[in-house]
Design a protein around this motif. Sequence first.
Motif, PDB file in Angstrom:
ATOM      1  N   GLU A 160       0.833  -1.208   0.000  1.00  0.00           N
ATOM      2  CA  GLU A 160       0.000   0.000   0.000  1.00  0.00           C
ATOM      3  C   GLU A 160       0.864   1.253   0.000  1.00  0.00           C
ATOM      4  OE1 GLU A 160      -3.572   0.175   2.562  1.00  0.00           O
ATOM      5  OE2 GLU A 160      -2.929  -1.805   3.264  1.00  0.00           O
ATOM      6  N   ILE A 161       1.891   1.260   0.848  1.00  0.00           N
ATOM      7  CA  ILE A 161       2.779   2.418   0.943  1.00  0.00           C
ATOM      8  C   ILE A 161       3.453   2.684  -0.407  1.00  0.00           C
ATOM      9  CG2 ILE A 161       4.942   3.235   1.963  1.00  0.00           C
ATOM     10  CD1 ILE A 161       4.111   1.791   4.549  1.00  0.00           C
ATOM     11  N   CYS A 162       3.989   1.636  -1.015  1.00  0.00           N
ATOM     12  CA  CYS A 162       4.688   1.791  -2.296  1.00  0.00           C
ATOM     13  C   CYS A 162       3.727   2.265  -3.386  1.00  0.00           C
ATOM     14  CB  CYS A 162       5.334   0.474  -2.698  1.00  0.00           C
ATOM     15  SG  CYS A 162       6.713  -0.017  -1.628  1.00  0.00           S
ATOM     16  N   GLN A 163       2.488   1.785  -3.344  1.00  0.00           N
ATOM     17  CA  GLN A 163       1.490   2.189  -4.343  1.00  0.00           C
ATOM     18  C   GLN A 163       1.211   3.686  -4.257  1.00  0.00           C
ATOM     19  OE1 GLN A 163       0.173   0.624  -6.802  1.00  0.00           O
ATOM     20  NE2 GLN A 163      -1.472   2.052  -7.391  1.00  0.00           N
ATOM     21  N   VAL A 164       1.019   4.193  -3.034  1.00  0.00           N
ATOM     22  CA  VAL A 164       0.756   5.623  -2.859  1.00  0.00           C
ATOM     23  C   VAL A 164       1.964   6.442  -3.301  1.00  0.00           C
ATOM     24  CG1 VAL A 164       0.318   7.440  -1.164  1.00  0.00           C
ATOM     25  CG2 VAL A 164      -0.899   5.269  -1.003  1.00  0.00           C
ATOM     26  N   ALA A 165       3.179   6.021  -2.908  1.00  0.00           N
ATOM     27  CA  ALA A 165       4.386   6.769  -3.255  1.00  0.00           C
ATOM     28  C   ALA A 165       4.589   6.845  -4.760  1.00  0.00           C
ATOM     29  CB  ALA A 165       5.601   6.117  -2.595  1.00  0.00           C
ATOM     30  N   ALA A 166       4.242   5.753  -5.476  1.00  0.00           N
ATOM     31  CA  ALA A 166       4.509   5.672  -6.913  1.00  0.00           C
ATOM     32  C   ALA A 166       3.413   6.292  -7.776  1.00  0.00           C
ATOM     33  CB  ALA A 166       4.712   4.213  -7.314  1.00  0.00           C
ATOM     34  N   THR A 167       2.310   6.727  -7.167  1.00  0.00           N
ATOM     35  CA  THR A 167       1.183   7.242  -7.968  1.00  0.00           C
ATOM     36  C   THR A 167       0.712   8.616  -7.524  1.00  0.00           C
ATOM     37  OG1 THR A 167      -0.386   6.055  -6.525  1.00  0.00           O
ATOM     38  CG2 THR A 167       0.356   4.926  -8.532  1.00  0.00           C
ATOM     39  N   SER A 168       1.471   9.305  -6.678  1.00  0.00           N
ATOM     40  CA  SER A 168       1.041  10.626  -6.213  1.00  0.00           C
ATOM     41  C   SER A 168       2.260  11.513  -5.986  1.00  0.00           C
ATOM     42  CB  SER A 168       0.235  10.502  -4.914  1.00  0.00           C
ATOM     43  OG  SER A 168       1.046   9.983  -3.870  1.00  0.00           O
ATOM     44  N   GLY A 169       1.985  12.785  -5.742  1.00  0.00           N
ATOM     45  CA  GLY A 169       3.071  13.707  -5.431  1.00  0.00           C
ATOM     46  C   GLY A 169       3.731  14.296  -6.659  1.00  0.00           C
ATOM     47  N   ASP A 259      10.429  13.631   4.857  1.00  0.00           N
ATOM     48  CA  ASP A 259       9.305  14.202   5.603  1.00  0.00           C
ATOM     49  C   ASP A 259       8.111  14.430   4.679  1.00  0.00           C
ATOM     50  OD1 ASP A 259      10.981  14.238   7.807  1.00  0.00           O
ATOM     51  OD2 ASP A 259      11.613  16.310   7.464  1.00  0.00           O
ATOM     52  N   TYR A 260       8.400  14.925   3.476  1.00  0.00           N
ATOM     53  CA  TYR A 260       7.333  15.181   2.509  1.00  0.00           C
ATOM     54  C   TYR A 260       6.665  13.876   2.079  1.00  0.00           C
ATOM     55  CZ  TYR A 260       5.294  15.828  -2.121  1.00  0.00           C
ATOM     56  OH  TYR A 260       4.455  15.789  -3.213  1.00  0.00           O
ATOM     57  N   VAL A 261       7.473  12.861   1.767  1.00  0.00           N
ATOM     58  CA  VAL A 261       6.939  11.580   1.293  1.00  0.00           C
ATOM     59  C   VAL A 261       6.045  10.948   2.350  1.00  0.00           C
ATOM     60  CG1 VAL A 261       7.545   9.225   0.632  1.00  0.00           C
ATOM     61  CG2 VAL A 261       8.834  11.146  -0.308  1.00  0.00           C
ATOM     62  N   TRP A 262       6.528  10.871   3.582  1.00  0.00           N
ATOM     63  CA  TRP A 262       5.742  10.210   4.629  1.00  0.00           C
ATOM     64  C   TRP A 262       4.529  11.025   5.045  1.00  0.00           C
ATOM     65  CZ3 TRP A 262       5.956   5.312   5.229  1.00  0.00           C
ATOM     66  CH2 TRP A 262       7.141   4.622   4.905  1.00  0.00           C
ATOM     67  N   GLY A 263       4.635  12.341   4.939  1.00  0.00           N
ATOM     68  CA  GLY A 263       3.460  13.167   5.202  1.00  0.00           C
ATOM     69  C   GLY A 263       2.377  12.911   4.163  1.00  0.00           C
ATOM     70  N   ARG A 264       2.790  12.799   2.898  1.00  0.00           N
ATOM     71  CA  ARG A 264       1.838  12.534   1.824  1.00  0.00           C
ATOM     72  C   ARG A 264       1.217  11.141   1.954  1.00  0.00           C
ATOM     73  NH1 ARG A 264       5.149  12.330  -2.390  1.00  0.00           N
ATOM     74  NH2 ARG A 264       4.712  10.223  -3.155  1.00  0.00           N
ATOM     75  N   ILE A 265       2.044  10.146   2.275  1.00  0.00           N
ATOM     76  CA  ILE A 265       1.536   8.784   2.449  1.00  0.00           C
ATOM     77  C   ILE A 265       0.564   8.729   3.623  1.00  0.00           C
ATOM     78  CG2 ILE A 265       2.193   6.423   3.044  1.00  0.00           C
ATOM     79  CD1 ILE A 265       4.808   6.881   1.515  1.00  0.00           C
TER      80      ILE A 265
END
Length: 280
Positions: A160-169, A259-265
């Motif tokens: 789930e984490i990898c999916q959000v990171a790879a499809t947003s931001g 910080d940005y990545v984990w905040g977005r996730i």
Amino acid sequence: MTIQSAAQTAVTADTLAAARLLVAQMGITAADLVDTAPAAPTFAEVIPRVRARLSAGTARTYGTHFDLLESLWPDRSLTEPTRHELEELAYTVQTTARSNRASRGGTSAVEHFVSAARCVYRYAEEAGWVRPQDNPARRLPIPSRRASHRYAVPSGQVAEICQVAATSGDGPELDALILRFHLETACRRGGALALHPQDLDRDQCLVFLREKGGSDRWQPVSPTLMRHLNDHGTERGAPFTGQLLRYRHGRPITARRYDYVWGRIGESLPWVARQGVTAH
């Protein structure tokens, strides 16, 4: 001139013998009875010297506690504080320690305080200002470490984490590469930020990691990750001896990217924000 009698001589000899026996039983030497030690300096005078001897990482870890000792007892001699006073100060450190999800009741803060105090007094011992038996920091107890709150994230949640990171931001390719790198190498963020193109052994699929505390190592990675690391550095103009991970325009990333990545996730996956899941 006064001539001592045999009885007086015998008494003196008996007294000296008793004194020697008492001193021996107490573990005291003749040198201990002579006060030849130089006067101990103040905390404000000693702590800057102690800081100068430490590595940057150790000085940073002890820095808060050095500051506390300097501000609280700037004009006190090192020989003045008692063990009881240091224990009270340790308790204050514990009760005022900053709290977060990974906190363990301030025990880590106390451990660092005790280590910092012992560091100061060890320097004082070496300089001859404080005798080992008079060192109040030697007898300070270090609290037992509590069990870690950290645990392995289940594979389904990792996906789930990898999916959000790879499809947003604003940089999904970069963020997906960062997460894949940490999943395969299990390194800290400092290891990723210190990675250079010269650290990639493409033939053997090895990356050279510079980790915390000077624990450098070669780490195997998959051919897929090696290819993506190589392509990333080439496309974004990473110098051979410069930082590998970069934004699209070529500027190196910093710890703030994490910080940005984990905040977005955390915004997309509330359980991430709630449980404080992060990569260190």
